[in-house]
Enzyme design. Sequence first.
Site, mmCIF file in Angstrom:
data_model
loop_
_atom_site.group_PDB
_atom_site.id
_atom_site.type_symbol
_atom_site.label_atom_id
_atom_site.label_comp_id
_atom_site.label_asym_id
_atom_site.label_seq_id
_atom_site.Cartn_x
_atom_site.Cartn_y
_atom_site.Cartn_z
ATOM 1 N N TYR A 149 0.819 -1.220 0.000
ATOM 2 C CA TYR A 149 0.000 0.000 0.000
ATOM 3 C C TYR A 149 0.855 1.274 0.000
ATOM 4 C CZ TYR A 149 -4.354 -2.498 0.603
ATOM 5 O OH TYR A 149 -5.434 -3.308 0.401
ATOM 6 N N LYS A 219 2.014 -14.115 5.831
ATOM 7 C CA LYS A 219 2.266 -15.141 4.814
ATOM 8 C C LYS A 219 3.783 -15.314 4.730
ATOM 9 C CE LYS A 219 0.687 -17.807 1.537
ATOM 10 N NZ LYS A 219 -0.100 -19.004 1.740
ATOM 11 N N ASP A 285 -3.669 -17.688 4.751
ATOM 12 C CA ASP A 285 -4.695 -18.456 4.033
ATOM 13 C C ASP A 285 -5.490 -19.357 4.982
ATOM 14 O OD1 ASP A 285 -2.340 -19.873 4.265
ATOM 15 O OD2 ASP A 285 -2.270 -20.563 2.187
ATOM 16 N N ASP A 309 -6.758 -5.611 5.043
ATOM 17 C CA ASP A 309 -7.843 -5.134 4.184
ATOM 18 C C ASP A 309 -8.771 -6.306 3.836
ATOM 19 O OD1 ASP A 309 -9.344 -3.475 2.612
ATOM 20 O OD2 ASP A 309 -7.773 -2.964 1.195
HETATM 21 O O1 LIG Z 1 -8.608 3.491 -0.473
HETATM 22 C C1 LIG Z 1 -9.348 2.736 -1.078
HETATM 23 O O2 LIG Z 1 -9.905 3.056 -2.120
HETATM 24 C C2 LIG Z 1 -9.633 1.357 -0.547
HETATM 25 C C3 LIG Z 1 -9.120 1.145 0.843
HETATM 26 C C4 LIG Z 1 -9.743 -0.005 1.509
HETATM 27 O O3 LIG Z 1 -10.329 -0.881 0.922
HETATM 28 C C5 LIG Z 1 -9.680 -0.080 2.977
HETATM 29 O O4 LIG Z 1 -8.948 0.680 3.589
HETATM 30 O O5 LIG Z 1 -10.360 -0.933 3.550
HETATM 31 MG MG LIG Z 2 -11.062 -2.425 2.225
#
Ligand SMILES: O=C(O)CCC(=O)C(=O)O
Ligand SMILES: [Mg+2]
Length: 420
Positions: A149, A219, A285, A309
């Site tokens: 990210y 993982k 997983d 996420d």
């Molecule tokens: O920033 C985004 O567009 C998605 C971020 C996301 O899915 C989250 O932080 O849960």
């Molecule tokens: Mg999300």
Amino acid sequence: MSNKIVVENGVLNVPNNPVIPFIEGDGIGPDIWAAASRVIDAAVEKAYNGEKKIEWLEVLAGEKAFNQTGEWLPQETLDKINEYLIAIKGPLTTPIGGGIRSLNVALRQQLDLYVCLRPVRHFDGVPSPVKRPEDVDMVIFRENTEDIYAGIEFESGSEQAQKIINFLQTEFGVNKIRFPETSGIGVKPVSKEGTERLVRSAIEYAINHKRPSVTLVHKGNIMKFTEGGFKKWGYELAEKEFADQTFTWNQYDAIKAEQGEEAANKAQADALAAGKILVKDSIADIFLQQILTRPNEFDVVATMNLNGDYISDALAAQVGGIGIAPGANINYVTGHAIFEATHGTAPKYAGQDKVNPSSVLLSGVLMLEHLGWQEAADMVTKSVEKTISSKVVTYDFARLMDGAKEVKCSEFATELIKNL
Ligand SMILES: O=C(O)CCC(=O)C(=O)O
Ligand SMILES: [Mg+2]
Ligand SMILES: NC(=O)C1=CN([C@@H]2O[C@H](COP(=O)(O)OP(=O)(O)OC[C@H]3O[C@@H](n4cnc5c(N)ncnc54)[C@H](OP(=O)(O)O)[C@@H]3O)[C@@H](O)[C@H]2O)C=CC1
């Protein structure tokens, strides 16, 4: 008295009329924010007989900001959140494959909000696809500033991607890039400091909230020096900083290797009987299977950005979906925090006054708790429970419930206020 929330010696000082910046959000943002803020205001008014009141301050981000200022994330927005410490936001759109990078991620990175806190629990009466949704009671600590990210990515065919691929091939003898001519390249930074501050927060939370275990989800079998590093540094931190409060699977393995399984089992049983927190780990997983088959075994979950996420949406599904899943992005050192829904902008429902405002509302509950306004927070939570139990719900729950009365987003808020 100033109406700014400040941190003094690590403790939040909250005036009776704090200024709290909010970002309305894109898509369904305006609908859910209008509904949720009405309920929060009514609860605060009722809980404190008008002695306390939030002074909302709109700050711009996303499409509204772009239309008004030509910028997606104006510096003024960051400055205001920086100044007022605590903020709340609706979802912001991120285009797929190209265009601007995520504004949600940018806010977390620029304010260094390193913990994404997402508690997941079941509310009585909420329809769920699993048999025992009440067994799900977990708190996710998702690292919020690192991992893939970080947004360090180079497009297939670009000069940068080619340079990196050439460098890997010529300098490091890498011969495992299957299609080097057409590969896009992403970089996944995971650091010791980033891991430590996240795992520290998770263990402190477990101690303060009397949670029996912290599970490090990774993982690390495949990504040995990033996800594997997270596991190693997480265990090391528990053993170094929380030696008196935790027992780790790492310690279990060491005792087993030296003294056998029986001794290791006894050491673990003794530690847990003494009230120590079990710090364990799970590969991502199998973790996704086990949260479905035996959710009772997990409490606090600490993990990296991408895993967190996925896990937060998967777990939310078990307790009724992302329409009711709250979240917060927090820097426990500076005191900065932005509370936000777990879901996105659900563009197909934008402007229809249709969706469930509970996710951003319950994020508001987390915010009220964070401010120490527990009475108002409890009032909202109880009202959500009461309203759902009475089967007055938005479309997402109505389609899964027998005999429910489907109401609009704004009508659901009105019902919640009635039930405060
Ligand atoms: O920033 C985004 O567009 C998605 C971020 C996301 O899915 C989250 O932080 O849960
Ligand atoms: Mg999300
Ligand atoms: N923190 C943030 O601001 C986030 C932003 N995003 C962004 O949002 C945009 C859309 O993302 P997408 O992947 O479609 O995910 P969304 O979360 O926006 O929507 C997916 C589906 O989830 C359900 N849903 C979402 N919110 C609600 C709600 N409040 N009440 C009831 N149901 C809800 C709907 O399901 P159904 O169709 O079954 O009715 C909806 O179609 C993207 O640009 C993405 O990047 C995504 C996640 C987080």
